[in-house]
Design a protein around this motif. Sequence first.
Motif, PDB file in Angstrom:
ATOM      1  N   VAL A  86      -8.973  -6.617  -4.918  1.00  0.00           N
ATOM      2  CA  VAL A  86     -10.031  -6.784  -3.995  1.00  0.00           C
ATOM      3  C   VAL A  86     -11.102  -7.397  -4.316  1.00  0.00           C
ATOM      4  O   VAL A  86     -11.780  -8.278  -3.474  1.00  0.00           O
ATOM      5  N   GLU A  91      -7.433  -9.785   2.408  1.00  0.00           N
ATOM      6  CA  GLU A  91      -8.582 -10.306   2.098  1.00  0.00           C
ATOM      7  C   GLU A  91      -8.298 -11.576   1.545  1.00  0.00           C
ATOM      8  O   GLU A  91      -7.350 -12.008   0.574  1.00  0.00           O
ATOM      9  N   TYR A 121     -15.985  -3.979   5.002  1.00  0.00           N
ATOM     10  CA  TYR A 121     -16.530  -3.420   3.904  1.00  0.00           C
ATOM     11  C   TYR A 121     -17.202  -2.087   3.961  1.00  0.00           C
ATOM     12  O   TYR A 121     -16.984  -1.025   3.204  1.00  0.00           O
ATOM     13  N   ALA A 168     -12.280 -10.939  -3.174  1.00  0.00           N
ATOM     14  CA  ALA A 168     -13.360 -10.840  -2.078  1.00  0.00           C
ATOM     15  C   ALA A 168     -14.568 -11.981  -2.802  1.00  0.00           C
ATOM     16  O   ALA A 168     -15.263 -12.913  -2.103  1.00  0.00           O
ATOM     17  N   ARG A 222     -16.646  -9.692   7.294  1.00  0.00           N
ATOM     18  CA  ARG A 222     -16.257  -8.819   6.359  1.00  0.00           C
ATOM     19  C   ARG A 222     -17.041  -7.837   5.936  1.00  0.00           C
ATOM     20  O   ARG A 222     -17.057  -6.674   5.533  1.00  0.00           O
TER      21      ARG A 222
END
Length: 359
Positions: A36, A298, A331, A40, A326
């Motif tokens: 992730v 993601e 998050y 990201a 996000r």
Amino acid sequence: MPNGGGRRTPTAEQGADASAAVGRVRRAASIGLAVVVVLAALSLVLLSRGEGVGEALVSAHWWGVAGALALAGLSMLAEGCVLAALHGDLAPRSIVRMARAYLSGGFVGSVTPYAAGGAPAWTWALTREGIRVGEAAGLVAGRTMVTTAFLAAMAAVATVAAPGIAGAPRAIALSALFPLGLLIALVVIARKPEAAGARVAGALRWLGRRMDVERLAHAADDAAEEIEHFAGALRGLGKRPLALLGAFGALTVARFCQLLAIPLLLAALGHPLDLGEALVGAIVVWVGAAITPAPSGEGVAQAVIVGVFGRLAGADAAAAAALAWRATVYYPIYLVGGLFFARLVKGLSGSRVSSVADL
């Protein structure tokens, strides 16, 4: 302490099993977390390189960010209401307990493809909140039914809307098939658990032979019994339509809190949109992220936001909204869930050490 024959006591064996289970969960979470983070970072680099994205982010009004964070908080509480409704206890304390369990298990689901690790993690987290294992599994089964029904409804909307949206992935046009197929599978399991268990066991044994994995063979031996328990939980929930309806309503609130943050952030960036058109676009974004194997969609979610909303608000504003969404919605939920998950794992490890030391 060990008995005279040198065999471990049942408590010691349970402690060893718990230790092994915690170790597996930690490894899976660590690997997923790394994936992730990498995805990201790549999304951040790629989207921020667009001309005007940085300037758009800086120009965002504070109320958009504050509103998105508030919607994320409401989403967390609504997810707690989903499990609380299925549990039959909507008292504030129960909602808070269920929200903690959802966030803890959801963290594992967020870092695994298709949220595959969510179900066992939610079951475990619920037991840590004082729910018996059988009831916890039933609550997770109910949440699976409700989530699948919601995904089917949203996928139907996306299937109709996607062909008319220039930036929508064409795969969304077939997205309704997956949740509808899963719903049919759940109905079949509830009605014919013996046949379903036999098929699953046979598939696991075949995979075990093909892949030479002994663990799959052992899993096949337990498959029929586990599916019978799962089917019993589904049948029990079928006798409580009001609980399922309440859970579906709470899940709808949770998801739409997250989706409404997208047009809110675009408005804060100076690009207010028609609410109906914005919601349809947000649904397409959510379904597009949900049907991809990437953990929590993601990277995919950001790209679909740019594709769908870029034609309405411009590519720079859409990219800025994707990054802000996000950062303010996903998050924070992910971070809070990770903290709760770490707390539960630490508590389990501490209790295990204490119990083994007392032998």
